[in-house]
Enzyme design. Structure first.
Site, PDB file in Angstrom:
ATOM      1  N   SER A 118     -67.884  27.603  60.958  1.00 10.25           N
ATOM      2  CA  SER A 118     -66.678  28.676  61.357  1.00 10.25           C
ATOM      3  C   SER A 118     -66.726  29.808  60.642  1.00 10.25           C
ATOM      4  CB  SER A 118     -65.445  27.808  61.481  1.00 10.25           C
ATOM      5  OG  SER A 118     -64.969  27.270  60.352  1.00 10.25           O
ATOM      6  N   HIS A 168     -67.686  25.358  67.801  1.00  6.57           N
ATOM      7  CA  HIS A 168     -67.946  26.634  67.837  1.00  6.57           C
ATOM      8  C   HIS A 168     -69.320  26.600  68.798  1.00  6.57           C
ATOM      9  CE1 HIS A 168     -65.098  28.698  65.409  1.00  6.57           C
ATOM     10  NE2 HIS A 168     -65.093  27.674  64.850  1.00  6.57           N
ATOM     11  N   LYS A 205     -61.941  27.263  72.418  1.00  4.79           N
ATOM     12  CA  LYS A 205     -62.804  28.238  72.115  1.00  4.79           C
ATOM     13  C   LYS A 205     -63.635  28.509  73.546  1.00  4.79           C
ATOM     14  CE  LYS A 205     -62.811  26.863  67.367  1.00  4.79           C
ATOM     15  NZ  LYS A 205     -61.679  27.508  67.100  1.00  4.79           N
TER      16      LYS A 205
HETATM   17  N1  PMP Z   1     -63.561  22.208  64.098  1.00  2.00           N
HETATM   18  C1  PMP Z   1     -63.837  23.591  63.803  1.00  2.00           C
HETATM   19  C2  PMP Z   1     -65.374  23.673  62.948  1.00  2.00           C
HETATM   20  C3  PMP Z   1     -62.814  24.680  63.895  1.00  2.00           C
HETATM   21  O1  PMP Z   1     -63.419  25.961  63.498  1.00  2.00           O
HETATM   22  C4  PMP Z   1     -61.899  24.564  64.549  1.00  2.00           C
HETATM   23  C5  PMP Z   1     -61.020  25.647  64.833  1.00  2.00           C
HETATM   24  N2  PMP Z   1     -61.132  26.962  64.338  1.00  2.00           N
HETATM   25  C6  PMP Z   1     -61.413  23.147  64.643  1.00  2.00           C
HETATM   26  C7  PMP Z   1     -62.237  22.090  64.539  1.00  2.00           C
HETATM   27  C8  PMP Z   1     -59.995  22.700  65.428  1.00  2.00           C
HETATM   28  O2  PMP Z   1     -59.927  23.275  66.543  1.00  2.00           O
HETATM   29  P1  PMP Z   1     -58.636  23.506  67.189  1.00  2.00           P
HETATM   30  O3  PMP Z   1     -58.218  25.159  67.443  1.00  2.00           O
HETATM   31  O4  PMP Z   1     -58.689  23.105  68.843  1.00  2.00           O
HETATM   32  O5  PMP Z   1     -57.374  22.841  66.622  1.00  2.00           O
END
Ligand code: PMP
Length: 408
Positions: free
Chosen positions: A185, A213, A244
């Site tokens: 991320s 992602h 996403k």
């Molecule tokens: N895993 C990764 C790699 C993320 O980047 C994110 C959120 N940025 C999440 C899990 C958590 O996702 P959520 O926004 O649905 O809580």
């Protein structure tokens, strides 16, 4: 002395940065206009920070599905999945997610954060081992705090480092669970998944891939990195998010393991929180159908990604990785990053910012999130503005003349 004193250092750092101008944490989207535009401070701004990769948060069919569901089933379930909060749409969405990934089982969670937290901390416990990539998302690190399993980090995207750690655990009787992400991320780089699968098989370790992602983005059907690399059948657990590519909120885990369903009775972040509201489940089902029926969305996303990545690379920017929807511009100075971020917003472009300690190796990043919802003109406008600001800040020493880039 007070209860907030432990955060005094953080507060001082924030105040110092705030004194120099606006901070990302204070930005309010006053009104959303489309998948790629919003009103901030009364002005129209191109949004290039949202992870709405396929533009589905503003898709007509997804919106209509959500509106119909809220009228039919109300605004919230007012209960958890184990107590009055399982509606037929939750079950249908689980069936569709499992089929999409070609797996037998699926569980949905109220966020992706909770999916990682719950699944990881429930699968391993005392005497077991959790092996995680050093650049893992906070939800994976937080899962480590929720379990008594030993947590061991390996070097980012380095199968040899994972191999060395697992070799050292060879005599240990506990289960080993390896956790990686499809696309990371912060820098937007992609895991060497085939090599990681091989290392896991060699050592008899279980593998969980967080495709937050990469779902909707990678793979011929948009299933993610495991599909693209042809290893979906060798991954034990895939975690994903609805926040996403699917344009909503929520998370999920799919698996082929026969005993997977026991997690519904053991996984606390699944059991002890309200289930997703009907509108969210309905829009997510419509978005999942769109991922499968409209591959042109993925093509448009990738065309935008290449357009943006090519322009910034040609200009001499140091970018995070090979092209992906997260294009991280790496900058050495935190002050220059904040200053460029503010100037970009003033110029009508909102991007995200990554500052230490939240970033790998303490770098400062301008994180741009590219979407199928962007027009080519918006992509070109953002890259041109980034280049001119970087030149003005003296952070782009190797820039080719603007005329050569066709941006003058
Ligand atoms: N895993 C990764 C790699 C993320 O980047 C994110 C959120 N940025 C999440 C899990 C958590 O996702 P959520 O926004 O649905 O809580």
């Amino acid at each position: 002395m007070g209860i907030f004193d432990t955060h005094a250092g953080l507060a001082a750092r924030y105040q110092a940065a705030r004194a120099a101008g606006r901070m990302p944490t204070g930005v309010v989207m006053e009104r959303l206009l489309s998948a790629s535009e919003a009103i901030i401070d009364g002005r129209r701004v191109v949004t290039a920070g949202t992870h709405n990769y396929l533009g589905l948060a503003f898709d007509e069919a997804c919106i209509e599905a959500a509106v119909a569901a809220v009228r039919r089933e109300g605004t919230g379930t007012c209960g958890s999945r184990i107590a009055n909060g399982s509606f037929s749409d939750h079950v249908a969405l689980e069936r569709e997610l499992a089929a999409f990934h070609g797996m037998r089982h699926a569980m949905i969670f109220s966020t992706g954060y909770q999916a990682n937290l719950g699944v990881i901390s429930t699968l391993v416990g005392a005497g077991d081992f959790l092996l995680l990539d050093a650049d893992s998302h906070a939800s994976i690190y937080d899962a480590c705090k929720q379990t008594q399993a030993g947590a061991i980090r390996f070097k980012h995207n380095d199968p040899d480092s994972l191999d060395a750690r697992l070799r050292r655990l060879a005599g240990e009787p506990g289960f080993k669970l390896v956790v990686v992400e499809g696309i990371y991320s912060m820098l937007g780089d992609i895991a060497p998944l085939k090599a990681i699968v091989e290392v896991c098989r060699k050592h008899g370790a279980y593998l969980l891939v967080d495709e937050a992602h990469s779902m909707g983005v990678l793979g011929a059907r948009g299933c993610g990195l495991a599909e693209r690399e042809g290893v979906l059948d060798q991954v034990d657990f895939v975690v994903g998010t609805f926040s996403k590519s699917l344009g909503a909120v929520g998370g999920y885990c799919v698996s082929n393991h026969e005993q997977f369903e026991i997690l519904r009775l053991a996984c606390r972040p699944y059991m002890f929180t309200a289930s997703l509201p009907p509108a969210t489940v309905a829009s997510t089902r419509a978005a999942l159908a769109a991922v499968q029926a409209r591959p042109e969305l993925r093509e448009k996303l990738w065309s935008n990604i290449h357009r943006f990545h090519d322009a910034l690379s040609a200009a001499g920017f140091q970018l995070g990785a090979a092209p992906s929807p997260i294009v991280a511009v790496r900058l050495e100075s935190e002050a220059a990053t904040l200053s460029m971020w503010r100037a970009l917003l003033d110029a009508g472009y909102y991007v995200n910012i990554g500052l230490p300690p939240a970033t790998p190796s303490g770098e400062s990043l301008l994180r741009c999130a590219i979407s199928a919802g962007h027009s080519p003109a918006q992509i070109d406008g953002l890259s041109a503005r980034l280049i001119s600001l970087a030149q003005a800040h003296g952070v782009l020493p190797n820039a080719r003349p603007r005329v050569a880039l066709g941006l003058a």
